[in-house]
Scaffold this motif. Structure first.
Motif, mmCIF file in Angstrom:
data_model
loop_
_atom_site.group_PDB
_atom_site.id
_atom_site.type_symbol
_atom_site.label_atom_id
_atom_site.label_comp_id
_atom_site.label_asym_id
_atom_site.label_seq_id
_atom_site.Cartn_x
_atom_site.Cartn_y
_atom_site.Cartn_z
ATOM 1 N N MET B 1 0.848 -1.206 0.000
ATOM 2 C CA MET B 1 0.000 0.000 0.000
ATOM 3 C C MET B 1 0.871 1.239 0.000
ATOM 4 S SD MET B 1 -3.283 0.289 -0.011
ATOM 5 C CE MET B 1 -4.025 -0.951 -0.985
ATOM 6 N N THR B 2 0.622 2.090 -0.914
ATOM 7 C CA THR B 2 1.435 3.315 -0.934
ATOM 8 C C THR B 2 0.855 4.313 0.075
ATOM 9 O OG1 THR B 2 0.065 4.119 -2.723
ATOM 10 C CG2 THR B 2 2.144 3.088 -3.317
ATOM 11 N N MET B 3 1.732 5.138 0.601
ATOM 12 C CA MET B 3 1.273 6.139 1.570
ATOM 13 C C MET B 3 1.016 7.454 0.853
ATOM 14 S SD MET B 3 2.511 5.120 5.022
ATOM 15 C CE MET B 3 3.554 6.434 5.547
ATOM 16 N N ALA B 4 0.250 8.295 1.492
ATOM 17 C CA ALA B 4 -0.109 9.574 0.872
ATOM 18 C C ALA B 4 1.131 10.344 0.454
ATOM 19 C CB ALA B 4 -0.952 10.398 1.821
ATOM 20 N N GLY B 5 2.145 10.306 1.313
ATOM 21 C CA GLY B 5 3.353 11.088 1.041
ATOM 22 C C GLY B 5 4.016 10.632 -0.240
ATOM 23 N N GLU B 6 4.069 9.311 -0.424
ATOM 24 C CA GLU B 6 4.717 8.790 -1.629
ATOM 25 C C GLU B 6 3.931 9.168 -2.865
ATOM 26 O OE1 GLU B 6 5.695 4.811 0.647
ATOM 27 O OE2 GLU B 6 6.189 4.658 -1.473
ATOM 28 N N ILE B 7 2.622 9.116 -2.741
ATOM 29 C CA ILE B 7 1.801 9.479 -3.903
ATOM 30 C C ILE B 7 2.076 10.915 -4.306
ATOM 31 C CG2 ILE B 7 -0.543 9.845 -4.738
ATOM 32 C CD1 ILE B 7 -1.372 7.490 -2.940
ATOM 33 N N LEU B 8 2.156 11.766 -3.319
ATOM 34 C CA LEU B 8 2.442 13.173 -3.593
ATOM 35 C C LEU B 8 3.727 13.294 -4.389
ATOM 36 C CD1 LEU B 8 1.655 15.187 -0.352
ATOM 37 C CD2 LEU B 8 0.725 15.584 -2.612
ATOM 38 N N ARG B 9 4.724 12.566 -3.945
ATOM 39 C CA ARG B 9 6.035 12.682 -4.578
ATOM 40 C C ARG B 9 6.000 12.154 -5.988
ATOM 41 N NH1 ARG B 9 8.286 10.267 -0.334
ATOM 42 N NH2 ARG B 9 8.087 11.850 1.229
ATOM 43 N N ARG B 10 5.366 11.008 -6.180
ATOM 44 C CA ARG B 10 5.349 10.430 -7.519
ATOM 45 C C ARG B 10 4.653 11.351 -8.493
ATOM 46 N NH1 ARG B 10 5.239 5.248 -5.607
ATOM 47 N NH2 ARG B 10 3.020 5.183 -5.304
ATOM 48 N N GLN B 11 3.622 12.019 -8.046
ATOM 49 C CA GLN B 11 2.888 12.892 -8.959
ATOM 50 C C GLN B 11 3.608 14.188 -9.224
ATOM 51 O OE1 GLN B 11 -0.924 13.412 -7.198
ATOM 52 N NE2 GLN B 11 -1.771 11.577 -8.132
ATOM 53 N N SER B 12 4.381 14.639 -8.265
ATOM 54 C CA SER B 12 4.846 16.029 -8.375
ATOM 55 C C SER B 12 5.690 16.337 -9.601
ATOM 56 C CB SER B 12 5.549 16.483 -7.101
ATOM 57 O OG SER B 12 6.538 15.563 -6.729
ATOM 58 N N LEU B 62 6.286 20.009 3.439
ATOM 59 C CA LEU B 62 7.581 19.342 3.520
ATOM 60 C C LEU B 62 7.583 18.064 2.686
ATOM 61 C CD1 LEU B 62 8.487 19.743 7.304
ATOM 62 C CD2 LEU B 62 9.442 20.985 5.364
ATOM 63 N N GLN B 63 6.473 17.365 2.732
ATOM 64 C CA GLN B 63 6.362 16.150 1.925
ATOM 65 C C GLN B 63 6.495 16.489 0.447
ATOM 66 O OE1 GLN B 63 2.564 14.607 3.115
ATOM 67 N NE2 GLN B 63 3.425 13.276 4.692
ATOM 68 N N TYR B 64 5.799 17.538 0.050
ATOM 69 C CA TYR B 64 5.844 17.954 -1.354
ATOM 70 C C TYR B 64 7.259 18.327 -1.787
ATOM 71 C CZ TYR B 64 4.805 20.355 -5.702
ATOM 72 O OH TYR B 64 4.783 20.756 -7.018
ATOM 73 N N LEU B 65 7.950 18.999 -0.873
ATOM 74 C CA LEU B 65 9.304 19.444 -1.204
ATOM 75 C C LEU B 65 10.342 18.344 -1.008
ATOM 76 C CD1 LEU B 65 9.143 22.929 0.578
ATOM 77 C CD2 LEU B 65 9.114 22.533 -1.882
ATOM 78 N N GLY B 66 9.886 17.232 -0.449
ATOM 79 C CA GLY B 66 10.824 16.138 -0.218
ATOM 80 C C GLY B 66 11.710 16.366 0.986
#
Lengths: 191, 222
Positions: B1-12, B62-66
């Motif tokens: 299961m992917t976490m919300a944070g990872e999804i954010l990163r993959r899409q960005s 912060l998640q978005y910016l990595g």
């Protein structure tokens, strides 16, 4: 007592620059079946109503900012933002009511909610709601429960008043547009 | 299961318009827990042809910016954020705490960060400016404020306006509602700085001028 704490609206003058889009002569009918004269009347009614909202302090300049932001790419922007505000705020008001009913009132929490409400009302130009929140926060700081409860009532009152006003405003705009008229833009020319 | 944070990163990286795409296009990250304010700031920025990413918390930012310390397989070379605008009072992480984390990072320490707040508490403002915030904007934010910011980030000249937080005025009246009339889209600047360009300028350079020194940009009257 609380009423005296609300400042009266500043004197301001209005300039309604409107593009009265009525290509027909006053007595001819347009496609919607309304006369040019009727559209003109509707526009005037809208302008007068909007003016009154400012004069009575319900709205301030920030609302005009929102109207300026509305454009063809987002023609319902103002309605959307205001609707968001009402949804958001109803929740906050419920939370506030609950918070003040607790055995041991958490004034910091109450204050946090009021701060949020103050912020969003300020963002849409709902001046009287915002002002009511300012007073409310003072009582929170003093941890004055009775004062807080009175303020909550006041905030609720202002909230429902301005909600009513907005509903009227949007209805007038809708009717005007449906009749083939265009919404005049307004500017505050002086305070 | 992917976490919300990872999804954010993959899409960005896919979402992001690398700045070279359009010389004038800025990518702004807006952080605010208020839905109403997010909508307004987004519209303000879009009106000025900026690309906007709006998030509802410091953590999401912060998640978005990595910068949240999570391991990511996606490189951030292409993630160009030209300006970060954040609300000060947010649950969890304040705008100040977010500012600190951004300034501590190597990737984004040069990115201008602007703090927004409806409260004009002098100590708070000072703290933010000292920590490296580019500016402290009073809410509600107006189109002219954002326009000025955009010009600054594009390298168009001094950040200067009577809407800026003025220290002396603050000391005189904390938290007073000054209710001044809304400024038109390009307000004439009342300062006497020769270098001041308050109207939008044409930046011929597609690269974004990073925030230069740590000098505090507070406009003093008189």
């Amino acid at each position: 007592m609380l009423e005296s704490l609300f400042s009266t609206p500043k004197i301001c003058q209005f300039k309604a620059t409107s593009s009265f889009v009525t290509p027909h002569t006053p007595l001819s009918l347009n496609r919607q079946g309304t006369t040019g004269m009727e559209v003109g009347q509707m526009q005037r009614r809208l302008v007068e109503f909007t003016k009154s909202l400012f004069m009575e302090g319900f709205l301030d300049g920030q609302f005009l900012q929102l109207q300026q932001l509305q454009d063809e790419s987002n023609p319902d922007f103002v309605v959307e933002v205001v609707s968001l505000f009402f949804q958001d705020s109803e929740k906050l008001l419920n939370d506030l009511t609950l918070a003040l009913e607790q055995q041991n009132v958490d004034f910091k929490r109450v204050d946090a909610h009021v701060h949020q409400l103050k912020g969003s009302s300020s963002s849409i130009g709902a001046q009287r709601v915002k002002n009511a929140c300012v007073v409310f926060r003072n009582f929170c700081e003093e941890q004055n429960l009775e004062g807080c409860m009175r303020c909550l009532q006041q905030v609720k009152q202002e909230f429902y008043l301005v909600k009513n006003k907005f509903e009227t405003l949007f209805t007038l705009e809708q009717q005007l547009v449906a009749a083939g008229g265009s919404i005049p833009t307004m500017e505050i020319t002086s305070f | 299961m992917t976490m919300a944070g990872e999804i954010l990163r993959r899409q960005s990286p896919a979402e992001v318009d690398v700045c070279g795409g359009s010389a004038q296009e800025l990518h702004v990250l807006a952080v605010d827990d208020s839905l109403v304010d997010r909508k307004v700031i987004e519209k303000l920025l879009k009106r000025l042809s900026c690309k906007v990413t709006a998030v509802d918390s410091g953590l999401r930012a912060l998640q978005y910016l990595g910068l949240d310390g999570e391991k990511s397989s996606v490189g951030f070379d292409d993630l160009k954020v030209n300006l970060i605008m954040t609300d000060y009072s947010m649950p969890g992480m304040t705008g100040y705490e977010l500012l600190k984390k951004i300034k501590e990072s190597s990737a984004f320490r040069e990115t201008p960060v602007v703090i927004m707040s409806s409260e004009r508490i002098l100590a708070r403002i000072n703290r933010c400016l000292e920590e490296g915030a580019e500016e402290f904007l009073a809410k509600p934010v107006k189109l002219s404020d954002v326009e000025r910011l955009k010009n600054f980030v594009m390298g168009g000249g001094e950040v200067c306006s009577d809407r800026r937080i003025n220290k002396r005025r603050l000391e005189e009246n904390n938290d007073r509602d000054d209710g001044h009339a809304p400024s038109p889209v390009s307000p004439p600047c009342s300062c006497d700085r020769a270098a001041c360009t308050s109207s939008s300028s044409d930046s011929s350079s597609p690269s974004i001028a990073p925030s230069s020194s740590k000098r505090l940009k507070i406009h003093h009257q008189g």
